[in-house]
Design a protein around this motif. Structure first.
Motif, mmCIF file in Angstrom:
data_model
loop_
_atom_site.group_PDB
_atom_site.id
_atom_site.type_symbol
_atom_site.label_atom_id
_atom_site.label_comp_id
_atom_site.label_asym_id
_atom_site.label_seq_id
_atom_site.Cartn_x
_atom_site.Cartn_y
_atom_site.Cartn_z
ATOM 1 N N ASP A 134 2.070 11.290 -2.552
ATOM 2 C CA ASP A 134 1.065 10.339 -2.077
ATOM 3 C C ASP A 134 -0.220 10.626 -2.858
ATOM 4 O OD1 ASP A 134 -0.778 8.809 -0.764
ATOM 5 O OD2 ASP A 134 -0.382 9.622 1.239
ATOM 6 N N ARG A 140 -4.333 -4.958 0.621
ATOM 7 C CA ARG A 140 -2.939 -4.501 0.692
ATOM 8 C C ARG A 140 -2.274 -4.683 -0.672
ATOM 9 N NH1 ARG A 140 -3.655 -1.122 2.843
ATOM 10 N NH2 ARG A 140 -1.491 -0.591 3.282
ATOM 11 N N TYR A 168 3.598 9.945 7.675
ATOM 12 C CA TYR A 168 4.707 10.772 7.165
ATOM 13 C C TYR A 168 5.639 11.152 8.325
ATOM 14 C CZ TYR A 168 1.152 11.851 3.520
ATOM 15 O OH TYR A 168 0.179 11.794 2.572
ATOM 16 N N GLY A 223 0.847 -1.203 0.000
ATOM 17 C CA GLY A 223 0.000 0.000 0.000
ATOM 18 C C GLY A 223 0.866 1.230 0.000
ATOM 19 N N THR A 224 0.226 2.383 -0.046
ATOM 20 C CA THR A 224 0.997 3.619 -0.012
ATOM 21 C C THR A 224 1.629 3.813 1.370
ATOM 22 O OG1 THR A 224 -1.042 4.820 0.441
ATOM 23 C CG2 THR A 224 -0.318 4.771 -1.815
ATOM 24 N N ARG A 225 0.952 3.335 2.411
ATOM 25 C CA ARG A 225 1.501 3.483 3.767
ATOM 26 C C ARG A 225 2.885 2.834 3.870
ATOM 27 N NH1 ARG A 225 -0.236 2.101 9.590
ATOM 28 N NH2 ARG A 225 -2.354 2.479 8.966
ATOM 29 N N GLU A 226 2.958 1.560 3.485
ATOM 30 C CA GLU A 226 4.239 0.859 3.563
ATOM 31 C C GLU A 226 5.256 1.517 2.637
ATOM 32 O OE1 GLU A 226 1.298 -0.420 3.096
ATOM 33 O OE2 GLU A 226 0.976 -2.223 4.308
ATOM 34 N N CYS A 251 -2.845 8.501 -3.271
ATOM 35 C CA CYS A 251 -3.767 7.378 -3.036
ATOM 36 C C CYS A 251 -5.239 7.766 -3.246
ATOM 37 C CB CYS A 251 -3.528 6.752 -1.670
ATOM 38 S SG CYS A 251 -3.940 7.788 -0.275
ATOM 39 N N TYR A 252 -5.537 9.083 -3.295
ATOM 40 C CA TYR A 252 -6.921 9.505 -3.587
ATOM 41 C C TYR A 252 -7.086 9.959 -5.045
ATOM 42 C CZ TYR A 252 -7.596 9.277 1.429
ATOM 43 O OH TYR A 252 -7.676 8.819 2.722
ATOM 44 N N CYS A 279 0.717 15.139 -0.368
ATOM 45 C CA CYS A 279 -0.481 14.323 -0.587
ATOM 46 C C CYS A 279 -1.436 15.131 -1.459
ATOM 47 C CB CYS A 279 -1.134 14.035 0.768
ATOM 48 S SG CYS A 279 -2.547 12.948 0.698
ATOM 49 N N TYR A 320 -1.070 13.094 7.101
ATOM 50 C CA TYR A 320 -1.328 11.677 7.403
ATOM 51 C C TYR A 320 -0.188 11.231 8.340
ATOM 52 C CZ TYR A 320 -1.683 6.638 6.333
ATOM 53 O OH TYR A 320 -1.794 5.279 6.403
ATOM 54 N N ASN A 359 -5.418 14.429 2.133
ATOM 55 C CA ASN A 359 -6.135 14.039 3.331
ATOM 56 C C ASN A 359 -5.571 14.947 4.419
ATOM 57 O OD1 ASN A 359 -7.078 12.874 5.672
ATOM 58 N ND2 ASN A 359 -6.049 10.912 5.376
ATOM 59 N N SER A 412 -6.632 0.718 -2.273
ATOM 60 C CA SER A 412 -7.420 0.834 -1.043
ATOM 61 C C SER A 412 -8.651 1.705 -1.232
ATOM 62 C CB SER A 412 -6.550 1.403 0.068
ATOM 63 O OG SER A 412 -5.483 0.536 0.326
ATOM 64 N N LYS A 413 -8.478 2.868 -1.819
ATOM 65 C CA LYS A 413 -9.609 3.777 -2.025
ATOM 66 C C LYS A 413 -10.191 3.563 -3.411
ATOM 67 C CE LYS A 413 -7.151 5.629 1.334
ATOM 68 N NZ LYS A 413 -7.328 5.288 2.713
ATOM 69 N N SER A 421 -2.543 3.104 -4.651
ATOM 70 C CA SER A 421 -3.008 1.807 -4.151
ATOM 71 C C SER A 421 -4.464 1.585 -4.520
ATOM 72 C CB SER A 421 -2.800 1.689 -2.642
ATOM 73 O OG SER A 421 -3.916 2.193 -1.947
HETATM 74 C C1 LIG Z 1 -3.200 10.254 2.870
HETATM 75 C C2 LIG Z 1 -3.091 8.781 2.989
HETATM 76 N N1 LIG Z 1 -1.982 8.178 2.562
HETATM 77 C C3 LIG Z 1 -1.828 6.849 2.648
HETATM 78 C C4 LIG Z 1 -2.817 6.061 3.208
HETATM 79 C C5 LIG Z 1 -2.566 4.585 3.312
HETATM 80 O O1 LIG Z 1 -3.318 3.894 2.393
HETATM 81 P P1 LIG Z 1 -2.914 2.475 1.813
HETATM 82 O O2 LIG Z 1 -1.649 2.053 2.482
HETATM 83 O O3 LIG Z 1 -4.038 1.588 2.133
HETATM 84 O O4 LIG Z 1 -2.697 2.699 0.340
HETATM 85 C C6 LIG Z 1 -3.991 6.629 3.660
HETATM 86 C C7 LIG Z 1 -5.038 5.801 4.278
HETATM 87 O O5 LIG Z 1 -5.946 6.197 4.915
HETATM 88 C C8 LIG Z 1 -4.138 8.035 3.545
HETATM 89 O O6 LIG Z 1 -5.256 8.654 3.951
#
Ligand SMILES: Cc1ncc(COP(=O)(O)O)c(C=O)c1O
Length: 407
Positions: free
Chosen positions: A221, A266, A146, A109-112, A223-224, A189, A143, A193, A257-258, A255
């Protein structure tokens, strides 16, 4: 600003927004939930409530023979090709710039990806013993990953204020030269977010130009990227052509996820400069889980398909329309560029979160839990609450109606 009193590497959990929300609300009984909603109603968490397409389960079942295998390092060829084909459909990228084998890396995911990219880009050896630590530039609010990643990597997170006056994006041209010189990484981002603000092409190009001038990496980032309200927001890869066609200093993170309601799958990827992708891959091979083959099979189909994404996007667009009907322009509301959050100016976000919980069993996130105060004690998130519009239209309407009544 002084950061290490805010974020302690030994206790990253204390700084987590939801840990702080639990301390705020856990000893307060929840009020009766809005009609039609179950109590308590968690509008605090940005987790999709819809399901991914049924073919996800089919692909995973069809590839069940692969569970015994370790995930391949960079990702399967078909997966990397599907990610690249999606990038080519979604952004204006000249042909030949992105080679799936060299410029794309499968990630859970973007988090990792963002966490490990921070580990990979923050230098661990100082030029002189008394040199100040390298800097990671982070928008404020942000987020939490970071800042957690920056501190874990031994860097100093420098938080750049955003506000309605800055279009909720950092003003990179205002960052002092002395900070830019120390910057190893900048995370942006977009759409953001919590505010849903999207950078335009000029802003993206200016940031990359600055990064190249001062030799730091920008992690975008995105992801949205697919959850937008009007037009598809620009991405960093849209400006590569105008910047000479090179991917230098650039990493983008995406990712499912959204995009595909698949946060639990994941499955995502990073794309960008070959050296940076190699460095990210090297560190993922040490500490990352990789993406299992059956998951990548499902992910391949999801990246190839845009139809299900249109329905998901329409779901959030409808919720923003409801917010507009219910809230009008109260609390500084207007429909943002993207994402699925309301970022409402309620005067005192913590007090509002408490009242909504006490009186209506509605959990929202105080903006201050996603932001830090500057040296003068000003916290750009303090006036706000963040509300995730992830429930269906009926629940959203009832909840927003109650919120508007109470506040
Ligand atoms: C701004 C932002 N970045 C990254 C993530 C992580 O998302 P994921 O790892 O599921 O792609 C989130 C999840 O809520 C997010 O809001």
């Amino acid at each position: 600003m002084e950061l290490h009193n805010v974020i302690d590497r030994q206790n990253l959990q204390a700084f987590h927004p939801f840990t702080r929300l639990r301390s705020l609300l856990d000893n307060i009984p929840a009020g009766p939930a809005p009609r039609g909603a179950s109590a308590p109603l968690a509008l605090s968490i940005g987790e999709p409530k819809g399901q991914p397409p049924a073919f996800v389960a089919e692909e995973i079942a069809a590839n069940a023979g692969e569970w015994s295998r370790y995930p391949p390092g960079r990702g399967s060829t078909v997966y990397l090709e599907a990610c690249t084909a999606w990038l080519q459909r979604r952004y204006e990228i000249p042909a030949g710039i992105i080679d799936p084998q060299r410029h794309v890396l499968a990630l859970p995911g973007t988090r990792e990806g963002l966490f490990f990219a921070t580990m990979a880009t923050v230098p661990q050896t100082a030029e002189t013993p008394d040199a100040p630590p390298p800097v990671v530039l982070i928008p404020n609010p942000f987020y939490h990953v970071y800042a957690g990643a920056a501190v874990a990597a031994g860097a100093e997170p420098v938080f750049l204020p955003t506000s309605s006056e800055t279009g909720f994006l950092p003003d990179y041209q205002a960052v002092p030269e002395e900070i830019l010189k120390r910057t190893a990484l900048c995370i942006l981002c977009s759409p953001s977010n919590p505010q849903g603000a999207a950078a335009n092409r000029r802003q993206l190009a200016d940031l990359l130009t600055l990064a190249r001038k001062h030799d730091f990496v920008v992690a975008f980032d995105e992801c949205y990227a697919e959850i937008y309200t009007r037009t598809p927001p620009a991405g960093a890869l849209d400006v590569v052509d105008q910047l000479g066609g090179s991917l230098d200093n650039l990493l983008v993170f995406h990712s499912l996820s959204k995009r595909s309601n698949a946060a639990g799958l994941r499955c995502g990827f990073a794309a960008g400069n070959e050296k940076l992708i190699n460095a990210l891959n090297a560190i993922m091979l040490v500490g990352g889980a990789g993406v299992p083959l059956p998951v990548m099979a499902a992910g391949t189909r999801l990246w190839r398909d845009d139809t299900h994404v249109e329905a998901i996007r329409a779901f959030y667009q409808a919720n923003f329309e409801i917010a507009q009907q219910v809230l009008g322009n109260r609390f500084g509301f207007s429909i943002p560029d993207g994402g699925f959050f309301l970022w409402l100016d309620v005067g005192d976000g913590e007090a509002a979160a408490k009242r909504l919980w006490q009186e209506a069993g509605i959990r929202v996130l105080p903006g201050a839990y996603m932001s830090v105060a500057d040296n003068e004690g000003y916290n750009p998130g303090a006036k706000y609450i963040r509300i995730a519009l992830v429930f269906d239209a009926e629940v959203t309407k009832a909840a927003l109606g109650r919120i508007a009544e109470i506040l």
